[in-house]
Scaffold this active site. Structure first.
Site, PDB file in Angstrom:
ATOM      1  N   ASN A  18      -6.030  12.249   0.448  1.00 23.72           N
ATOM      2  CA  ASN A  18      -5.098  11.480   1.285  1.00 23.72           C
ATOM      3  C   ASN A  18      -5.907  10.716   2.326  1.00 23.72           C
ATOM      4  O   ASN A  18      -7.132  10.806   2.372  1.00 23.72           O
ATOM      5  CB  ASN A  18      -4.072  12.413   1.945  1.00 23.72           C
ATOM      6  N   LYS A  19      -5.226   9.957   3.156  1.00 27.63           N
ATOM      7  CA  LYS A  19      -5.886   9.099   4.132  1.00 27.63           C
ATOM      8  C   LYS A  19      -6.927   9.870   4.940  1.00 27.63           C
ATOM      9  O   LYS A  19      -6.709  11.011   5.333  1.00 27.63           O
ATOM     10  CB  LYS A  19      -4.835   8.490   5.061  1.00 27.63           C
ATOM     11  N   ASP A  37      -2.505  10.720  -2.172  1.00 29.00           N
ATOM     12  CA  ASP A  37      -2.874   9.683  -3.121  1.00 29.00           C
ATOM     13  C   ASP A  37      -3.264  10.266  -4.470  1.00 29.00           C
ATOM     14  O   ASP A  37      -3.156   9.583  -5.487  1.00 29.00           O
ATOM     15  CB  ASP A  37      -4.019   8.842  -2.556  1.00 29.00           C
ATOM     16  N   GLN A  50      -2.174   2.432  10.213  1.00 26.61           N
ATOM     17  CA  GLN A  50      -0.936   2.503   9.436  1.00 26.61           C
ATOM     18  C   GLN A  50       0.113   3.374  10.121  1.00 26.61           C
ATOM     19  O   GLN A  50       1.309   3.188   9.917  1.00 26.61           O
ATOM     20  CB  GLN A  50      -1.211   3.049   8.026  1.00 26.61           C
ATOM     21  N   ARG A  53       0.862  -1.187   0.000  1.00 20.87           N
ATOM     22  CA  ARG A  53       0.000   0.000   0.000  1.00 20.87           C
ATOM     23  C   ARG A  53       0.896   1.233   0.000  1.00 20.87           C
ATOM     24  O   ARG A  53       2.099   1.159   0.183  1.00 20.87           O
ATOM     25  CB  ARG A  53      -0.934   0.013   1.221  1.00 20.87           C
ATOM     26  N   GLY A  54       0.258   2.387  -0.203  1.00 17.55           N
ATOM     27  CA  GLY A  54       0.978   3.631  -0.395  1.00 17.55           C
ATOM     28  C   GLY A  54       1.000   3.933  -1.873  1.00 17.55           C
ATOM     29  O   GLY A  54       1.323   3.068  -2.696  1.00 17.55           O
ATOM     30  N   ALA A  55       0.644   5.175  -2.247  1.00 16.81           N
ATOM     31  CA  ALA A  55       0.442   5.495  -3.661  1.00 16.81           C
ATOM     32  C   ALA A  55       1.644   5.152  -4.549  1.00 16.81           C
ATOM     33  O   ALA A  55       1.501   4.442  -5.539  1.00 16.81           O
ATOM     34  CB  ALA A  55       0.049   6.972  -3.809  1.00 16.81           C
ATOM     35  N   ARG A 111      -8.039  -0.440  -7.054  1.00 17.19           N
ATOM     36  CA  ARG A 111      -8.217   0.595  -6.037  1.00 17.19           C
ATOM     37  C   ARG A 111      -8.391   1.915  -6.779  1.00 17.19           C
ATOM     38  O   ARG A 111      -7.579   2.246  -7.638  1.00 17.19           O
ATOM     39  CB  ARG A 111      -7.035   0.667  -5.064  1.00 17.19           C
TER      40      ARG A 111
END
Length: 346
Positions: free
Chosen positions: A246-247, A236, A195, A51-53, A86
Site C-alpha cells: 500500500n502507499k 494495492d 492524496q 489513481r487508486g487500485a 504502473r
C-alpha cells in the site's frame, strides 16, 4: 457519490471516450477529462489523474474497450503497454484481462466489449459497497463498547475517487456516517503527493464527516495518547501469505498500531488479492520520479503554482509503496466479509 447534488463515478465511459475525474486538480477544482485513445488513458494513469487500485483497474477495462472501438481489434502490444504502465497494483491487470481475454476468447467487437467493461466496473463498485457494510459492523462493535465518537486513522486515499464509487478503507466510514454512528477521521497528509490532505479530506468534507488533516508522522503519537480507535487502509496488492502493498508510510502506521494495541484493518476487493505471489518481498515496488519529492504544487491568489523545496541537483529516492507484513494485519475487509486468516481465501 454525490458532488454538487449529482451522482458521479470517478471513472466511466460514454459514446467514444473514457471519462475520469481529474484527481490532480482536486481539491480546488472539479474537472472531468475526456480520454479518447488508449495512450491518453495510460498517460492519465501514469500521471495519477486517475489513481487508486480499483479505479485504475476499471480504467484499464475501459481502455481495452476503447482500443477495440478505435481500431476494431486489440493488439497484444496495446495490452502489454497498458498493464505495465504502473507495476504495483494488480487491479490494473485484472481490469485489462477482463476485456482482453473476452476479446481473445470470443472475438467480440466493441459493442460486446463495452458490456464486459461495464460488468467489471459494476462488480468492483458492488464489492466496495459490500466492504462498507462489512466494515461498518467492525466500527459498530467498537462503538458499543466505547459509546463515544470513534476516531479512525487512514492513510492516503482509499475512498470513492480511488475505487469508482464507495471506496475501500473509507467505505465503512461512509456507511457508519449514513447510519448515524458518530465518528471523526484523522487524515494523514500522505506526502509527497498529499492524496490524504487533497483527496481524502475533500471526500470527507463533501460528506460532512468530521476530520483533521495531520502530518504523516503524527499517527504514532495519537495512538500513544489513545486518540485512535482503529487504523483503516486500502491496498494495492495482497499476496498469498497476507502481506500488503500500500502507499508508502502504511507500514509505519501498522508498527505503531501493533505497539499501542490499535486494530489495523486492510480493506480491499478480492481483485486486489494476488495469490500467484508468495510474499510481499516479491511485489514490484514502483519508484516514481524524484521531482515529486522536490516540487510542491498548490494555490496562490487563485492561481495554481509549483514551488521547489530543494534544488533539482539534490538526489532523491521516491518509493510509491511499502509492504506491511501479514502479522501486523488484524483483519482484511472484503466483499465476502471480514477475514482474519488469509488462508481461508487462498
Amino acid at each position: 457519490m454525490q458532488v454538487n447534488n449529482k451522482h458521479y463515478r470517478s471513472v466511466w465511459a460514454e459514446k467514444n471516450a473514457v471519462i475520469i475525474i481529474n484527481q490532480q486538480k482536486l481539491p480546488f477544482e472539479f474537472e472531468l477529462l475526456r480520454l479518447t485513445t488508449l495512450d491518453e488513458v495510460i498517460e492519465a494513469i501514469k500521471t495519477l489523474k486517475v489513481r487508486g487500485a480499483p479505479a485504475i483497474g476499471i480504467a484499464a477495462a475501459w481502455a481495452m474497450w476503447l482500443e477495440s472501438y478505435n481500431n476494431g481489434t486489440i493488439h497484444e502490444t496495446a495490452y502489454q503497454k497498458l498493464i505495465h504502465c504502473r507495476p504495483t497494483a494488480v487491479n490494473l491487470k485484472r481490469g485489462a484481462d477482463a476485456v482482453f481475454l473476452d476479446f481473445l476468447t470470443h472475438s467480440h467487437g466493441a459493442e460486446q466489449l463495452w458490456q464486459t467493461a461495464q460488468n467489471f466496473a459494476d462488480s468492483e463498485i458492488e464489492a466496495c459497497k459490500l466492504i462498507g457494510q462489512h466494515g461498518y459492523k467492525l466500527l459498530e462493535q467498537i462503538y458499543r463498547t466505547k459509546q463515544q465518537t470513534l476516531n479512525i486513522l487512514t492513510h492516503c486515499n482509499a475512498g470513492w475517487l480511488a475505487c469508482g464509487d464507495y471506496g475501500t478503507a473509507l467505505a465503512p466510514v461512509f456507511e457508519a456516517h449514513r447510519n448515524g454512528l458518530p465518528l471523526h477521521v484523522w487524515v494523514d497528509e500522505t506526502r509527497p503527493l498529499n492524496q490524504g490532505s487533497r483527496l481524502t479530506a475533500w471526500e470527507l468534507a463533501n460528506e460532512q464527516i468530521p476530520f483533521d488533516i495531520i502530518s504523516d508522522n503524527s499517527g504514532a503519537l495519537l495512538m500513544m495518547q489513545k486518540m485512535v480507535d482503529a487504523v483503516l487502509v486500502g491496498a494495492d496488492r495482497i499476496v498469498k501469505n497476507g502481506d500488503v502493498a500500500n502507499k508508502i508510510g502504511t507500514y509505519q502506521k501498522a508498527l505503531a498500531a501493533r505497539e499501542h494495541h490499535v486494530p489495523f484493518w486492510v480493506a480491499a476487493p478480492l481483485t486486489t488479492f494476488d495469490f500467484s505471489v508468495e510474499n510481499g518481498m516479491q511485489i514490484p515496488i514502483e519508484q516514481r520520479h524524484g521531482n515529486e519529492l522536490q516540487l510542491v504544487s498548490g494555490m496562490y491568489q487563485q492561481q495554481r503554482i509549483e514551488i521547489a523545496l530543494f534544488p533539482n541537483t539534490f538526489p532523491s529516492v521516491n518509493h510509491a509503496f511499502d509492504i506491511t507484513p501479514a502479522s501486523f494485519v488484524n483483519a482484511y475487509i472484503t466483499e465476502k466479509g471480514v477475514v482474519e486468516n488469509i488462508k481461508t481465501l487462498v
